[in-house]
Design a protein around this motif. Structure first.
Motif, short mmCIF file in Angstrom:
data_model
loop_
_atom_site.label_atom_id
_atom_site.label_comp_id
_atom_site.label_asym_id
_atom_site.label_seq_id
_atom_site.Cartn_x
_atom_site.Cartn_y
_atom_site.Cartn_z
N PRO A 98 35.30 25.21 57.45
CA PRO A 98 36.68 25.71 57.26
C PRO A 98 37.37 26.01 58.58
CG PRO A 98 35.12 26.87 55.85
CD PRO A 98 34.30 26.08 56.83
N ARG A 99 38.69 26.01 58.54
CA ARG A 99 39.50 26.37 59.70
C ARG A 99 40.03 27.79 59.55
NH1 ARG A 99 41.95 21.39 61.73
NH2 ARG A 99 40.18 19.96 61.93
N ALA A 100 40.55 28.31 60.62
CA ALA A 100 41.15 29.64 60.62
C ALA A 100 42.41 29.59 61.47
CB ALA A 100 40.16 30.68 61.14
N VAL A 101 43.07 30.72 61.63
CA VAL A 101 44.27 30.82 62.45
C VAL A 101 44.23 32.16 63.17
CG1 VAL A 101 45.65 31.80 60.56
CG2 VAL A 101 46.79 30.61 62.45
N ASP A 102 44.74 32.18 64.37
CA ASP A 102 44.80 33.41 65.16
C ASP A 102 46.01 34.22 64.69
OD1 ASP A 102 44.97 35.43 67.02
OD2 ASP A 102 44.63 34.14 68.75
N THR A 103 45.78 35.18 63.83
CA THR A 103 46.88 35.97 63.26
C THR A 103 47.42 37.01 64.24
OG1 THR A 103 45.27 37.45 62.21
CG2 THR A 103 46.14 35.63 60.88
N ARG A 104 46.75 37.19 65.37
CA ARG A 104 47.32 38.06 66.41
C ARG A 104 48.37 37.29 67.21
NH1 ARG A 104 41.85 39.72 69.30
NH2 ARG A 104 41.61 37.47 68.96
N ARG A 105 48.11 36.00 67.42
CA ARG A 105 49.09 35.18 68.14
C ARG A 105 50.26 34.83 67.23
NH1 ARG A 105 46.93 29.70 70.51
NH2 ARG A 105 45.81 31.19 71.84
N PHE A 106 49.96 34.34 66.04
CA PHE A 106 51.01 33.95 65.10
C PHE A 106 51.28 35.12 64.17
CE2 PHE A 106 49.03 30.02 66.55
CZ PHE A 106 50.15 29.34 67.00
N ASP A 107 52.40 35.78 64.38
CA ASP A 107 52.67 37.06 63.72
C ASP A 107 54.18 37.17 63.49
OD1 ASP A 107 53.38 39.98 63.61
OD2 ASP A 107 51.21 40.19 63.77
N PRO A 108 54.61 37.66 62.32
CA PRO A 108 56.05 37.84 62.07
C PRO A 108 56.72 38.75 63.09
CG PRO A 108 54.80 38.08 60.04
CD PRO A 108 53.78 38.02 61.15
N GLY A 109 55.93 39.60 63.75
CA GLY A 109 56.50 40.49 64.75
C GLY A 109 57.10 39.76 65.95
N ALA A 161 36.47 33.70 64.64
CA ALA A 161 35.08 34.04 64.97
C ALA A 161 34.12 33.54 63.91
CB ALA A 161 34.93 35.54 65.17
N GLN A 162 34.54 33.56 62.65
CA GLN A 162 33.68 33.06 61.58
C GLN A 162 33.52 31.55 61.66
OE1 GLN A 162 31.87 34.93 59.28
NE2 GLN A 162 30.92 32.90 59.08
N VAL A 163 34.62 30.85 62.03
CA VAL A 163 34.53 29.40 62.22
C VAL A 163 33.53 29.07 63.32
CG1 VAL A 163 35.81 27.31 62.84
CG2 VAL A 163 36.89 29.06 61.41
N ALA A 164 33.60 29.82 64.42
CA ALA A 164 32.66 29.59 65.52
C ALA A 164 31.23 29.83 65.07
CB ALA A 164 33.01 30.51 66.69
N ALA A 165 31.00 30.87 64.27
CA ALA A 165 29.65 31.15 63.78
C ALA A 165 29.15 30.02 62.88
CB ALA A 165 29.63 32.48 63.02
N ASP A 166 30.02 29.51 62.01
CA ASP A 166 29.64 28.41 61.13
C ASP A 166 29.36 27.13 61.93
OD1 ASP A 166 30.03 30.15 59.01
OD2 ASP A 166 32.01 29.38 58.50
N PHE A 167 30.19 26.87 62.93
CA PHE A 167 30.00 25.69 63.79
C PHE A 167 28.68 25.80 64.54
CE2 PHE A 167 31.53 23.45 67.84
CZ PHE A 167 31.28 22.19 67.33
#
Length: 383
Positions: A172-183, A356-362
């Motif tokens: 699975p993929r993920a997204v950096d929700t700290r970088r991409f943020d409505p703020g 981080a979970q994607v990295a662990a799975d990879f």
């Protein structure tokens, strides 16, 4: 562990494969592993960073701005004899990827491959439909030489299994929700786009190329513009189709390539994201728009099939239903409150996705193929 990643595209090139590969690399390093990246030299003065091996490359025909690696079997074989990795991940199926596969096989190093690009679908988009079976057979032959073929969606795993691909593994993929943020919504940026505070910013983010089906996005915007004359279409990215689009649509806002924090501001400052592509294996920008709190219209496959709930986060449209795509864009352009709610829902939906979970799975996949190879070597020695 010592891992090697082989890729024919890498930042500062901006595309889904390059950015995904870099995140995988960073994830492995964060987990304490030694990681080498093998990639083509991108320009004459390109110099390797620590942990990089650069090979000869050339510009990709008919696809400006991207390069491919030239064959390097002998060099890779010599290099890996001196610095043998425990496992290799090959992200691209070009000449460099094939060279890495052959060198690894000759040395008995286990390989995982990544299915990142639908070259078979590209044949259709570049008016070479007759080449689709050839491209598919070439990709199948390549990936079936690896111990695992990593794909980003369950849907794609099922499809490839049915097409004769072996050892297909869902990563699975993920997204950096700290970088991409409505703020990161930026009213000053919106003002530069010519928008009033209550104006509608429609955006497309991605490569501007034939396989992205951009004519549909343009037609959808023109239809909604009749309902919302205050709407502006914001284009973020570059590519071979940009010149023609700009010439035919001088009223659109063209922002060029955006990276890092600037990209996050462009995403969060939009009100509606249109993603008409039918050639993605995933579509990272869908998650980036959702994380940015932007309602999205996309076809229901790839990231949209996995994460975009129709009517909750935007509109997930049945494949090839252009009328439904345009209707959804028009409807959402008029429903300001509902559209904002969808953006908030989308943000909450992707917040649990962790890189981080994607990295662990990879890491687990690579350690698994390395361990299987080690066991096979032991059994062979004892036989």
């Amino acid at each position: 562990m010592r891992y090697t990643i082989v890729t024919e595209t890498y930042p500062p090139e901006v595309n889904g494969v390059a950015l995904t590969v870099r995140e995988l690399e960073r994830g492995l390093r964060a987990r304490g592993h030694e990681v080498e990246v093998v990639r083509p030299r991108q320009h004459r003065r390109d110099r390797p960073a620590d942990g990089e091996l650069l090979t000869a490359g050339a510009l990709l025909p008919f696809y400006s701005g991207l390069r491919f690696g030239l064959p390097s079997v002998a060099r890779l074989r010599r290099h890996w004899r001196r610095q043998r990795p425990d496992a290799i991940y090959i992200a691209t199926e070009g000449p460099l990827g094939w060279s890495a596969m052959r060198a690894a096989k000759a040395l008995g190093i286990p390989v995982a491959s990544g299915f990142h690009t639908r070259f078979d679908h590209y044949m259709r988009d570049y008016a070479a439909q007759w080449m689709q079976p050839v491209a598919l057979a070439w990709m199948r032959r390549f990936h079936n030489r690896s111990a695992a073929t990593l794909v980003p969606t369950l849907e794609l795993r099922t499809e490839l299994n049915g097409l004769g691909f072996d050892n297909v593994v869902h990563l699975p993929r993920a997204v950096d929700t700290r970088r991409f943020d409505p703020g990161h919504r930026d009213e000053a940026l919106r003002a530069r786009w010519g928008l009033k505070p209550d104006g509608l910013a429609v955006t497309y983010v991605g490569r501007m190329a034939a396989e992205k089906n951009l004519d549909l996005a343009i037609r959808a915007f023109r239809a909604l513009q009749e309902l919302r004359p205050d709407a502006r279409f914001i284009w973020v990215g570059e590519g071979p189709e940009l010149g023609g689009i700009r010439e035919a649509n001088p009223d659109f806002i063209y922002c060029g390539m955006q990276r890092g924090e600037a990209l996050a501001h462009h995403f969060a400052s939009a009100d509606l994201f249109l993603f008409p592509s039918l050639s993605e294996t995933f579509g990272n920008v869908t998650l980036e728009a959702m994380a940015s709190g932007v309602a999205t219209v996309a076809y229901r496959y790839g990231a949209a099939a996995e994460h975009l709930m129709h009517g909750v986060h935007g509109a997930a449209i049945a494949l090839h239903d252009e009328e439904a795509f345009i209707d959804a864009a028009c409807r959402l352009s008029l429903e300001d409150a509902s559209r904002r709610d969808m953006g908030g829902n989308a943000r909450r939906a992707v917040q649990p996705l962790r890189p981080a979970q994607v990295a662990a799975d990879f890491d687990a996949v690579l350690q698994g193929i390395a361990l299987r190879r080690s066991h096979a070597d032991v059994h062979a020695a004892l036989a």
